[in-house]
Design a protein around this motif. Structure first.
Motif, PDB file in Angstrom:
ATOM      1  N   GLU A 273       0.830  -1.211   0.000  1.00 51.60           N
ATOM      2  CA  GLU A 273       0.000   0.000   0.000  1.00 51.60           C
ATOM      3  C   GLU A 273       0.865   1.261   0.000  1.00 51.60           C
ATOM      4  N   GLU A 274       1.912   1.248   0.799  1.00 49.65           N
ATOM      5  CA  GLU A 274       2.802   2.414   0.860  1.00 49.65           C
ATOM      6  C   GLU A 274       3.533   2.612  -0.464  1.00 49.65           C
ATOM      7  N   LEU A 275       3.976   1.517  -1.070  1.00 51.21           N
ATOM      8  CA  LEU A 275       4.681   1.618  -2.346  1.00 51.21           C
ATOM      9  C   LEU A 275       3.768   2.176  -3.434  1.00 51.21           C
ATOM     10  N   GLY A 276       2.525   1.705  -3.483  1.00 51.42           N
ATOM     11  CA  GLY A 276       1.598   2.193  -4.500  1.00 51.42           C
ATOM     12  C   GLY A 276       1.297   3.672  -4.351  1.00 51.42           C
ATOM     13  N   GLN A 277       1.082   4.125  -3.117  1.00 55.56           N
ATOM     14  CA  GLN A 277       0.792   5.541  -2.890  1.00 55.56           C
ATOM     15  C   GLN A 277       1.995   6.420  -3.221  1.00 55.56           C
TER      16      GLN A 277
END
Length: 386
Positions: A273-277
């Motif tokens: 999730e952090e990588l996508g954002q």
């Protein structure tokens, strides 16, 4: 490319690829001294030695001399030959490190180039194969380098540290390049991307896509992110995941951003999730920086403008990266080509226009570093190739 025979001399290991590629295209010998001479482990690194071997494969009759400690390199370029080749890249750098230089050399070889590269396809340092396929190939087509033989295909993915990926790159030969007038990027019309995972749960890519869309859906509805989960022999030798995003405008401009997970056993674990954002925010920042070419391909478009016909070419760029500024200096040293640089500024934007003409018509100009008016994102260093 025919060039002058006078040798150029440089000190240090910085911008080694630039110097060897421009020496090959101009035909000018180059000598590089004091390569990491004061470090505990002096001399060329494995990935640099692998790059030199690749240059030797692409050319015919090149003369390469390296001293015993690896701190001095002399390179006298031969004929750009091309043909069908294979090369095992060093796992210390991704295939993109080698592919960027091949994109500069491939249109000018004697025989059409088709090469199989093996190694790491996605890492946190160099442009990934996905980004180069989505941004660099359309840029080549604008200069008239196109056809069915222009292809970049990922047959196997490989993540650091062990790699195991495989890429096939083929490019046709062009004797002349078309001049371009590329100064209006246009509005963003769609966003495409690829979320990939190897040797991890297939749910990783779905979590990446959902988190990236949660940010991008606020700005544009036409978003499609492909999921690529490779299994078995196609998944390389190390686990990992990542995301590459490309925004396309109505005038054919492609702006890119990408992120990959930390290599196995190095650093803290990264949440999908952090990588996508973060990747979505990087794409928004690249769009804000503007220009008709993203920061990854600034040096490629300047080289193609230099080697094109004796006609005026014009391109609009965002703030120049340090890599691009040094590339402009090297173009002046190897080709005696200098660009006319104009700034285009308003209350909300500030960009730089570079114009190249026939060398006989050019007047001297200075290199301008255009200030960036936005707040730098914490992942900004990923967008600049040092």
């Amino acid at each position: 490319m025919a060039g002058q025979s006078s040798s150029l001399s440089y000190v240090g290991c910085n911008f080694l690829r630039q110097r060897l590629v421009l020496a090959t295209l101009s035909g000018r010998p180059v000598k590089i001294r004091q390569i990491r001479a004061k470090e505990e482990d002096p001399g060329l690194r494995d990935f640099e030695a692998s790059f030199i071997r690749l240059i030797d494969k692409v050319t015919n009759g090149s003369r390469i001399e390296i001293n015993q400690t690896g701190t001095t390199l002399y390179y006298q370029p031969g004929l750009l030959y091309g043909g069908s080749l294979e090369h095992d890249c060093s796992p210390n750098r991704s295939i993109g490190y080698y592919l960027e230089s091949l994109l500069c050399l491939a249109p000018f070889v004697k025989h059409p180039l088709r090469i199989i590269l093996r190694g790491v396809t996605n890492d946190q340092v160099d442009p990934s194969v996905d980004v180069l396929k989505a941004t660099a190939l359309p840029l080549l087509k604008k200069f008239g380098i196109d056809g069915e033989s222009l292809e970049l295909k990922i047959t196997r993915r490989g993540m650091p540290p062990k790699g195991g990926g495989e890429v096939v790159f083929s490019c046709p030969v062009r004797k002349t390049l078309q001049p371009i007038q590329f100064t209006d990027p246009g509005k963003i019309k769609r966003i495409r991307g690829t979320a990939f995972s190897v040797r991890v749960s297939p749910q990783m890519v779905n979590r990446i896509v959902d988190s990236a869309r949660s940010i991008l859906n606020k700005f544009i509805p036409d978003i499609y992110i492909y999921t690529d989960h490779m299994k078995g022999t196609s998944s390389g030798k190390s686990p990992g995941f990542g995301l590459s995003l490309v925004a396309e405008t109505i005038n054919g401009t492609f702006l890119s951003a990408e992120l990959a997970s930390n290599p196995q056993g190095q650093g803290a674990a990264v949440l999908p999730e952090e990588l996508g954002q973060n990747c979505a925010k990087l794409l928004l920042e690249e769009i804000y920086r503007g220009g008709c070419v993203d920061s990854t391909n600034q040096s490629l478009v300047l080289l193609l403008m230099t080697l094109g016909q004796q006609d005026v070419s014009k391109v609009l760029l965002g703030p120049l990266s340090p890599y691009t500024i040094e590339f402009l200096r090297h173009l002046r040293s190897f080709f005696q080509i200098m660009f006319k640089i104009e700034t285009k500024s308003s209350d909300e934007e500030r960009k730089v226009i570079l114009i190249t003409r026939n060398a006989a018509e050019q007047s001297q100009c200075s290199i301008i570093m255009v200030p960036y008016m936005g707040r730098l994102h914490k992942h900004w260093k990923r967008m600049i190739k040092i």
